[in-house]
Scaffold this active site. Sequence first.
Site, PDB file in Angstrom:
ATOM      1  CG  LEU A   1      -3.073 -12.606  -9.954  1.00 55.73           C
ATOM      2  CD1 LEU A   1      -3.575 -12.785 -11.059  1.00 55.73           C
ATOM      3  CD2 LEU A   1      -2.299 -14.197  -9.767  1.00 55.73           C
ATOM      4  CD  GLN A   2      -3.113  -5.860  -6.848  1.00 53.68           C
ATOM      5  OE1 GLN A   2      -3.048  -4.341  -6.855  1.00 53.68           O
ATOM      6  NE2 GLN A   2      -4.295  -6.094  -6.583  1.00 53.68           N
ATOM      7  NE  ARG A   3      -1.572 -10.254  -0.706  1.00 46.59           N
ATOM      8  CZ  ARG A   3      -2.846 -10.083   0.133  1.00 46.59           C
ATOM      9  NH1 ARG A   3      -3.167  -8.929   0.427  1.00 46.59           N
ATOM     10  NH2 ARG A   3      -3.286 -11.071   0.557  1.00 46.59           N
TER      11      ARG A   3
ATOM     12  CG  ASP B   1      -1.915  -0.917   1.142  1.00 44.97           C
ATOM     13  OD1 ASP B   1      -2.164  -1.668  -0.128  1.00 44.97           O
ATOM     14  OD2 ASP B   1      -2.615  -1.468   2.201  1.00 44.97           O
TER      15      ASP B   1
HETATM   16  O1  F6P Z   1      -2.742  -4.157   3.371  1.00 43.21           O
HETATM   17  C1  F6P Z   1      -2.345  -4.868   1.912  1.00 43.21           C
HETATM   18  C2  F6P Z   1      -3.449  -5.089   1.222  1.00 43.21           C
HETATM   19  O2  F6P Z   1      -3.066  -5.959   0.173  1.00 43.21           O
HETATM   20  C3  F6P Z   1      -4.434  -4.017   0.722  1.00 43.21           C
HETATM   21  O3  F6P Z   1      -3.892  -3.221  -0.315  1.00 43.21           O
HETATM   22  C4  F6P Z   1      -5.654  -4.779   0.557  1.00 43.21           C
HETATM   23  O4  F6P Z   1      -6.781  -3.958   0.688  1.00 43.21           O
HETATM   24  C5  F6P Z   1      -5.767  -5.746   1.616  1.00 43.21           C
HETATM   25  O5  F6P Z   1      -4.238  -6.138   2.215  1.00 43.21           O
HETATM   26  C6  F6P Z   1      -6.287  -7.228   1.545  1.00 43.21           C
HETATM   27  O6  F6P Z   1      -6.440  -7.809   2.458  1.00 43.21           O
HETATM   28  P1  F6P Z   1      -6.808  -9.681   2.576  1.00 43.21           P
HETATM   29  O7  F6P Z   1      -5.530 -10.198   2.078  1.00 43.21           O
HETATM   30  O8  F6P Z   1      -7.204  -9.799   3.816  1.00 43.21           O
HETATM   31  O9  F6P Z   1      -7.596  -9.921   1.423  1.00 43.21           O
END
Ligand code: F6P
Length: 415
Positions: free
Chosen positions: A301-303, A143
């Site tokens: 996918l993006q993370r 984020d």
């Molecule tokens: O805090 C990181 C994040 O990837 C946010 O961008 C996103 O809203 C959230 O986590 C998603 O959370 P979860 O993994 O619980 O779906």
Amino acid sequence: MNGNIVVGQSGGPTAVINSSLAGVVSKARELGVSKIYGMHHGIEGFLKDDLIDMSKYIKDDSDIEILKRTPSAFLGSCRYKLPKIEGNEEVYDKIFEILEKHDIECLFYIGGNDSMDTIKMLSDYAKLKNKPQRFMGVPKTIDNDLPITDHCPGYASAVKYIATSLKEVIRDNESFGAEKPTVTIVEIMGRNAGWLTAGAALAKGDDCHGCDLIYLPEKPFDMDDFMARVKKLSVEKHSVVIAVSEGIKVADGRYVCEIDAANVRIDAFGHKQMGGTASYLAQKVADATGLKTRAIELSTLQRAGTHLASLTDINEAFSVGYLACQAANDGKTGEMITIDVKSRNPYEVGYSIHDIHDIANVERPVPAEWISEDGTGIEEGYIQYARPLILGQLEPLYVNGLPKHLVLTDEDDAN
Ligand code: F6P
């Protein structure tokens, strides 16, 4: 350092969170720390005395190299917020009992603004009760909304994935010369901060027209204006691609994704679970115009795209872990490592440490001057900020054609 250490990972994973873990472990090995523990599922697991002996997994530099190329949180993550100290001392006493039991001198927590609250609370409690243990924060969040630090490890790799995917989606969307255009809406994570969605602007270049509209949560979303712009674009072009943040809100404060949602789930940090913004908008456009629409949620996918991580990000993630361990060894506690950019071109960084009280629970938005006046685009200042962060790549180690990852294999750890 005479005692042992423990390191935990918390919150949403990133493509490089394990590089920070590798950094902490590498420095601890250099210092000759006898036991390096990992928390299985963050502080929640730690409270159950669920610890992982890192020596089972990291035996030499080749394990460090695989760990750096492994997506998600190797140790397992959690979304667990420690309660306030007053009235909940038994929770803190339990934590310090476990620290003492394993002769742990320093605790490291790799996480974002909610997770930094854990470092704040534990260091506050240690001070209150005159305890000797030290606590250091290691920044991490796709984020990119932690204050003080120029940017957060994990962000650049997610942006590299987002901008790459958008280039691919835009090309695909342009491939049919249909009479009626396709409107594709791509939803990007980031909750209340638009940093990740701003990254969509990097798709534009000599070989790509870029997104037609980009919407961040920092500005209220006007549905009528959006529909009018899409209709106009669909007359002018045969391909329309729009990037939206999962966290865009209409003027009355409701998230677009909750306008139609019967149930909105809340996570343990008290955040609404997002998702569905692109689908909602794509349906609205289709209903109003009859155009072909697609909704793409980049979602996990993006993370998780470590195969496309930025080398700059991997190296910085490693450094913040390594330096946190060094700082704790030097006697620091209740602080987080920050990244300071000394020059963007050529790119040059340094690192500092900063009091956790100024960081925990604070969300830093995208500066207003980097968002266009009409709220549908990104300004050059952001491009200059973000461009150097995504440079470089680290080739995955392929086995049978797929990237190899380090996993918890011991039966006690894997469950
Ligand atoms: O805090 C990181 C994040 O990837 C946010 O961008 C996103 O809203 C959230 O986590 C998603 O959370 P979860 O993994 O619980 O779906």
